[in-house]
Design a protein around this motif. Structure first.
Motif, mmCIF file in Angstrom:
data_model
loop_
_atom_site.group_PDB
_atom_site.id
_atom_site.type_symbol
_atom_site.label_atom_id
_atom_site.label_comp_id
_atom_site.label_asym_id
_atom_site.label_seq_id
_atom_site.Cartn_x
_atom_site.Cartn_y
_atom_site.Cartn_z
ATOM 1 N N SER A 1 0.834 -1.194 0.000
ATOM 2 C CA SER A 1 0.000 0.000 0.000
ATOM 3 C C SER A 1 0.874 1.251 0.000
ATOM 4 C CB SER A 1 -0.920 0.012 1.222
ATOM 5 O OG SER A 1 -1.749 -1.122 1.228
ATOM 6 N N SER A 2 0.880 1.942 -1.121
ATOM 7 C CA SER A 2 1.619 3.194 -1.188
ATOM 8 C C SER A 2 0.834 4.256 -0.423
ATOM 9 C CB SER A 2 1.827 3.613 -2.638
ATOM 10 O OG SER A 2 2.740 4.670 -2.711
ATOM 11 N N PHE A 3 1.520 5.222 0.158
ATOM 12 C CA PHE A 3 0.856 6.188 1.025
ATOM 13 C C PHE A 3 1.645 7.481 1.092
ATOM 14 C CE2 PHE A 3 3.985 4.059 3.592
ATOM 15 C CZ PHE A 3 4.512 5.047 4.398
ATOM 16 N N THR A 4 0.937 8.541 1.461
ATOM 17 C CA THR A 4 1.541 9.809 1.849
ATOM 18 C C THR A 4 0.988 10.136 3.231
ATOM 19 O OG1 THR A 4 1.713 10.581 -0.437
ATOM 20 C CG2 THR A 4 1.814 12.246 1.293
ATOM 21 N N PHE A 5 1.843 10.113 4.232
ATOM 22 C CA PHE A 5 1.431 10.285 5.628
ATOM 23 C C PHE A 5 1.741 11.719 6.038
ATOM 24 C CE2 PHE A 5 1.741 10.095 10.195
ATOM 25 C CZ PHE A 5 0.850 9.121 10.589
ATOM 26 N N VAL A 6 0.691 12.528 6.214
ATOM 27 C CA VAL A 6 0.856 13.943 6.553
ATOM 28 C C VAL A 6 0.635 14.116 8.049
ATOM 29 C CG1 VAL A 6 0.076 16.298 6.113
ATOM 30 C CG2 VAL A 6 0.073 14.603 4.254
ATOM 31 N N LEU B 1 14.923 8.830 7.206
ATOM 32 C CA LEU B 1 14.924 10.285 7.023
ATOM 33 C C LEU B 1 14.682 10.659 5.560
ATOM 34 C CD1 LEU B 1 17.820 11.499 9.373
ATOM 35 C CD2 LEU B 1 15.361 11.319 9.857
ATOM 36 N N ASP B 2 15.098 9.785 4.642
ATOM 37 C CA ASP B 2 14.862 10.049 3.225
ATOM 38 C C ASP B 2 13.372 10.078 2.888
ATOM 39 O OD1 ASP B 2 17.547 10.261 2.659
ATOM 40 O OD2 ASP B 2 17.754 8.169 1.986
ATOM 41 N N ARG B 3 12.556 9.392 3.710
ATOM 42 C CA ARG B 3 11.105 9.392 3.479
ATOM 43 C C ARG B 3 10.468 10.725 3.864
ATOM 44 N NH1 ARG B 3 8.279 4.427 3.015
ATOM 45 N NH2 ARG B 3 9.445 2.555 3.623
ATOM 46 N N ILE B 4 11.127 11.504 4.705
ATOM 47 C CA ILE B 4 10.484 12.652 5.347
ATOM 48 C C ILE B 4 10.635 13.917 4.507
ATOM 49 C CG2 ILE B 4 10.464 14.142 7.387
ATOM 50 C CD1 ILE B 4 11.411 11.770 9.037
ATOM 51 N N GLY C 1 -0.241 7.155 -3.761
ATOM 52 C CA GLY C 1 -1.067 6.371 -2.852
ATOM 53 C C GLY C 1 -2.068 7.159 -2.031
ATOM 54 N N ILE C 2 -2.643 6.450 -1.064
ATOM 55 C CA ILE C 2 -3.634 7.019 -0.161
ATOM 56 C C ILE C 2 -2.984 8.098 0.694
ATOM 57 C CG2 ILE C 2 -3.233 5.320 1.684
ATOM 58 C CD1 ILE C 2 -6.694 6.600 0.658
ATOM 59 N N ARG C 3 -3.729 9.150 0.971
ATOM 60 C CA ARG C 3 -3.222 10.197 1.859
ATOM 61 C C ARG C 3 -3.801 9.988 3.254
ATOM 62 N NH1 ARG C 3 -4.692 14.165 -2.607
ATOM 63 N NH2 ARG C 3 -2.783 14.276 -3.881
ATOM 64 N N VAL C 4 -2.927 9.992 4.246
ATOM 65 C CA VAL C 4 -3.331 9.888 5.650
ATOM 66 C C VAL C 4 -2.990 11.212 6.317
ATOM 67 C CG1 VAL C 4 -2.909 8.761 7.858
ATOM 68 C CG2 VAL C 4 -2.984 7.398 5.750
ATOM 69 N N ILE D 1 -2.945 3.036 7.335
ATOM 70 C CA ILE D 1 -2.389 3.013 5.984
ATOM 71 C C ILE D 1 -3.053 1.934 5.134
ATOM 72 C CG2 ILE D 1 -0.278 2.496 4.682
ATOM 73 C CD1 ILE D 1 1.273 3.896 6.996
ATOM 74 N N ASN D 2 -3.368 0.800 5.768
ATOM 75 C CA ASN D 2 -3.946 -0.328 5.037
ATOM 76 C C ASN D 2 -5.471 -0.374 5.087
ATOM 77 O OD1 ASN D 2 -1.530 -1.901 4.044
ATOM 78 N ND2 ASN D 2 -1.027 -1.773 6.217
ATOM 79 N N GLY D 3 -6.083 0.645 5.701
ATOM 80 C CA GLY D 3 -7.535 0.757 5.658
ATOM 81 C C GLY D 3 -8.287 -0.197 6.554
#
Length: 487
Positions: free
Chosen positions: A5-10, A82-85, A110-113, A424-426
């Motif tokens: 599951s691809s995601f963008t975690f805000v 840290l590269d993810r941030i 992906g999904i935005r959280v 993230i996985n719903g």
């Protein structure tokens, strides 16, 4: 737990205490484990107290790193984390700043959280601002407690958020539901025929649920003095744990089946007559005392607390469930700050045998009990009686342990880690549905209203003790005592 599951975690409140101690460490542990987070997943921190991404990563190194990986930090994994941030500087009071966030995440997969690790007063403005820039589609939103001050304010927040996000997009988080022993309580009850015949009024004498803290209000005096233990802990954590303990077997473990059964418990709670509140609910406030050899101040002298405050730092309450399984079984809930130990546990006291040829000890209530420890160490312990070695039939209490860290080779997943992966996985099963929250507020409100109208101050207790004597007296009226008093 593998995921694609691809995601963008805000993360709103990206420099806050919760982000530092829980959320970012949990995301790092999922990243470090490998396979739990999609490689393409991104974390976007939102704050206004740092200048740019470089400053934010410096802040993460200083404030988050000490809270991750008890056995040391894998520097390679840390660097790749840290590269993810990414970072977006936003003033949450300026709706126009959210266009910066929209532009930053528009190309992310992906999904935005959206995780709102902020005060509840910001929940509605943030949701409106997200909608104004079209970020409420293909998204999920996580709301931290407290969600409101009472039933009316909780409904106002839920109504406003519900206009922007559908119910299946809203994740009201209660981290106690993500703890391993709570999950194992479900496994014990619904995966083993051994306990089901005993899990009812005929065989259970009483149940205790305790969440005790050694800490005081720390730097949260302003917040806590307007909240108190009943709102902060009972309305959510303790009633959620009670509903897990008392629920009927769900049809399946899908989100609505589990939450439907929890809701039935909350709706079956016996309403409290305001005239009886002094008999079934105890509120206390800690005075100066000593904890582990260190002197600690009284609540009223803590920073941010009014000197004449009547806010409770301790609550003990007797709860009854009006249904066929639990009618007549008292549930005793207790929580407090500056108590003698940091512990969260569920204690199921089974009834004594009806007749014993082995002596009086076998007739003692609580000789058979199940203790589910949630913190600090996560264990499940079953107590029973056995013959002592030697001459004669002398009985002693013994116990069977399930210590997760000893039995299972793989490391345990922290509660926030499990819950963030579920978002993230719903997966909604471990999150609180709106009707659950309303039922909990509805039951708590008569106590809140009576205490607000009362001229009686909370009962004092010395820091480092187990709370006011009245809490013990309440159990004594039912022929029982708190677990630590028996020892």
């Amino acid at each position: 737990m593998q995921t694609d599951s691809s995601f963008t975690f805000v993360l709103f409140g990206g420099t806050g205490d919760l982000s530092m101690r829980k959320i970012l460490p949990a995301l790092f542990e999922a990243h470090r484990a490998g396979g739990m987070l999609a490689d393409s997943g991104k974390i976007v921190a939102v704050a206004r107290h740092v200048a740019d991404r470089a400053d934010y990563l410096e802040w993460v190194n200083e404030h988050v790193k000490p809270h991750v990986s008890k056995n040391g930090v894998d520097e390679t994994a840390w660097a790749s984390f840290l590269d993810r941030i990414e970072f977006v500087k936003i003033d949450l009071g300026k709706a126009e700043d959210f266009a910066l966030l929209r532009d930053a995440v528009s190309g992310m997969p992906g999904i935005r959280v959206f995780y709102l690790a902020t005060g509840p007063s910001l929940f509605v403005p943030i949701c409106h601002a997200l909608a104004s820039v079209g970020l409420n589609e293909n998204s999920r939103i996580v709301l931290e407690k407290p969600l409101g001050y009472d039933l009316k304010s909780s409904n106002a927040i839920n109504d406003a958020v519900g206009e922007i996000f559908a119910e299946d997009q809203i994740y009201r988080i209660d981290h106690y539901l993500g703890k391993e022993p709570v999950q194992n309580l479900l496994a014990l009850r619904f995966g083993n025929v051994l306990f089901e015949p005993l899990w009812r009024r005929e065989w259970v004498e009483s149940i205790q649920i305790t969440i005790a803290e050694e800490l005081g209000v720390e730097a949260r005096g302003d917040f806590y003095d307007n909240t108190g233990a009943l709102r902060d802990m009972v309305q959510n954590h303790l009633l959620q744990l009670l509903s897990i303990v008392a629920m009927e077997p769900p049809h399946s473990m899908d989100s609505d089946s589990v939450r439907d059964e929890k809701l039935r418990v909350l709706r079956a709670l016996k309403p409290i007559d305001p005239r009886d509140i002094s008999k079934v609910a105890v509120r206390g406030q800690y005075h100066a005392g000593v904890i582990r050899g260190n002197a600690v101040p009284a609540y009223a002298t803590e920073p941010g607390v009014k000197q004449d405050s009547t806010t409770e730092t301790f609550v003990a309450v007797k709860v009854e469930i009006e249904n066929w399984r639990w009618a007549g079984v008292p549930f005793f809930l207790r929580t407090g700050k500056r108590l003698a130990d940091r512990v969260a546990e569920i204690v199921v006291n089974f009834r004594a045998v009806p007749h014993s040829a082995l002596g009086a000890s076998a007739l003692r209530g609580g000789a058979n009990r199940l203790v589910i420890r949630l913190q600090p160490n996560e264990t499940i312990r079953l107590y029973c009686l056995a013959k002592q070695p030697g001459e004669g039939m002398n009985l002693a209490s013994v116990h069977l342990d399930l210590a997760f860290d000893q039995f299972f080779r793989e490391g345990q997943m922290e509660a926030y880690q499990r819950l963030l992966l579920d978002v993230i996985n719903g997966r909604l099963a471990l999150f609180v549905r709106r009707d659950e929250q309303e039922a909990a507020w509805r039951w708590v409100e008569p106590i809140l209203n009576e205490w607000a109208a009362s001229n009686k101050p909370p009962k004092p207790y010395a820091a480092g003790t187990w709370g006011p004597a009245a809490a013990s007296a309440m159990l004594a009226q039912h022929g029982t005592c708190w677990l630590e008093e028996e020892n």
